[in-house]
Each structure stands twice: as structure tokens, then as C-alpha cells.
Design a protein around this motif. Sequence first.
Motif, PDB file in Angstrom:
ATOM      1  N   ASP A   1       0.862  -1.181   0.000  1.00 15.27           N
ATOM      2  CA  ASP A   1       0.000   0.000   0.000  1.00 15.27           C
ATOM      3  C   ASP A   1       0.904   1.238   0.000  1.00 15.27           C
ATOM      4  O   ASP A   1       2.130   1.123  -0.028  1.00 15.27           O
ATOM      5  CB  ASP A   1      -0.948  -0.013   1.201  1.00 15.27           C
ATOM      6  CG  ASP A   1      -0.238  -0.177   2.541  1.00 15.27           C
ATOM      7  OD1 ASP A   1       0.930   0.254   2.681  1.00 15.27           O
ATOM      8  OD2 ASP A   1      -0.850  -0.741   3.458  1.00 15.27           O
TER       9      ASP A   1
ATOM     10  N   ASP B   1       1.584   3.411   2.379  1.00 12.05           N
ATOM     11  CA  ASP B   1       2.476   3.489   3.535  1.00 12.05           C
ATOM     12  C   ASP B   1       3.714   2.614   3.346  1.00 12.05           C
ATOM     13  O   ASP B   1       4.832   3.019   3.685  1.00 12.05           O
ATOM     14  CB  ASP B   1       1.744   3.087   4.821  1.00 12.05           C
ATOM     15  CG  ASP B   1       0.704   4.108   5.242  1.00 12.05           C
ATOM     16  OD1 ASP B   1       0.812   5.290   4.833  1.00 12.05           O
ATOM     17  OD2 ASP B   1      -0.222   3.723   5.979  1.00 12.05           O
ATOM     18  N   HIS B   2       3.523   1.423   2.803  1.00 11.74           N
ATOM     19  CA  HIS B   2       4.641   0.516   2.539  1.00 11.74           C
ATOM     20  C   HIS B   2       5.579   1.124   1.491  1.00 11.74           C
ATOM     21  O   HIS B   2       6.804   1.096   1.647  1.00 11.74           O
ATOM     22  CB  HIS B   2       4.101  -0.843   2.084  1.00 11.74           C
ATOM     23  CG  HIS B   2       5.136  -1.879   1.866  1.00 11.74           C
ATOM     24  ND1 HIS B   2       5.037  -2.814   0.861  1.00 11.74           N
ATOM     25  CD2 HIS B   2       6.310  -2.146   2.492  1.00 11.74           C
ATOM     26  CE1 HIS B   2       6.097  -3.606   0.898  1.00 11.74           C
ATOM     27  NE2 HIS B   2       6.880  -3.218   1.872  1.00 11.74           N
TER      28      HIS B   2
ATOM     29  N   VAL C   1       6.020   4.281   0.791  1.00 10.04           N
ATOM     30  CA  VAL C   1       6.734   5.405   1.405  1.00 10.04           C
ATOM     31  C   VAL C   1       7.864   4.890   2.292  1.00 10.04           C
ATOM     32  O   VAL C   1       8.986   5.397   2.261  1.00 10.04           O
ATOM     33  CB  VAL C   1       5.762   6.301   2.203  1.00 10.04           C
ATOM     34  CG1 VAL C   1       6.515   7.295   3.077  1.00 10.04           C
ATOM     35  CG2 VAL C   1       4.829   7.035   1.248  1.00 10.04           C
ATOM     36  N   GLU C   2       7.577   3.870   3.078  1.00 13.62           N
ATOM     37  CA  GLU C   2       8.599   3.303   3.963  1.00 13.62           C
ATOM     38  C   GLU C   2       9.804   2.799   3.163  1.00 13.62           C
ATOM     39  O   GLU C   2      10.949   3.032   3.544  1.00 13.62           O
ATOM     40  CB  GLU C   2       7.996   2.177   4.803  1.00 13.62           C
ATOM     41  CG  GLU C   2       8.897   1.686   5.908  1.00 13.62           C
ATOM     42  CD  GLU C   2       9.241   2.750   6.942  1.00 13.62           C
ATOM     43  OE1 GLU C   2      10.377   2.695   7.468  1.00 13.62           O
ATOM     44  OE2 GLU C   2       8.413   3.628   7.243  1.00 13.62           O
TER      45      GLU C   2
END
Length: 111
Positions: free
Chosen positions: A80, A82-83, A85-86
Motif C-alpha cells: 500500500d 504506507d509501505h 513510502v517506507e
Amino acid sequence: MKKYLYVFRGGDEGYADQSPEQMQAHMQRWGEWMAKVKAEGYPLQQEGKVVGKAGDVITDGPFTEGKEVVGGYVVLDANDMDHAVELSKDCPIFEFGGTTEVREVITEMGM
């Protein structure tokens, strides 16, 4: 998994001042990072054209501020946003003040 696009901008400040060995080490960090995120990278040529006004204006380019120039991009898989971006947080472009834009790729168009 979804597909995400990283668009790299800037990151040129100080890079040209590096020794050949430092440049090689930096490029090695890019290769290691790309392997880690399992990204497919496609560098861009410096030369290009800018098309405007429905094709009535065509200029050599890009002629934008250095921080706005797209220096390259990669496509990768992530769970997703967030993943994605991480995964971008240890990108080598940050070593020279660049940015990474993270965008989800639309793989199916609903009609």
C-alpha cells in the motif's frame, strides 16, 4: 501487491564535486537500494523536448529549476502507500538533497 512509481527530482547539489571513487560508491548504493526494493529503474537522458500549446511550441529542454527536473524513476511493488513510502526512506537521492515522489500506478481503468 500494487504497483508504485517513484519519481526522483533534484539531488544534484554536491554530486558533481565528488571524486570518481565517491561517485562510484554512490551509484553502488543506488544499485543496492534498487535491489532491496526490487525496483525496475529506467534512467532518463539529459536531453529532451518540452511541448506546449498543443504542439505549437516545442523547445529543447527541460528548462526548469534544478529541483524540479525529473532525474529518473522506478516502478516497484508494495502492499500500500504506507509501505511504498517506507521503502523510499533510505533512497540514495536524499544524500544530495533530492526528493522522491511516490505515486500509485493505475493498472486497470474502470469504465
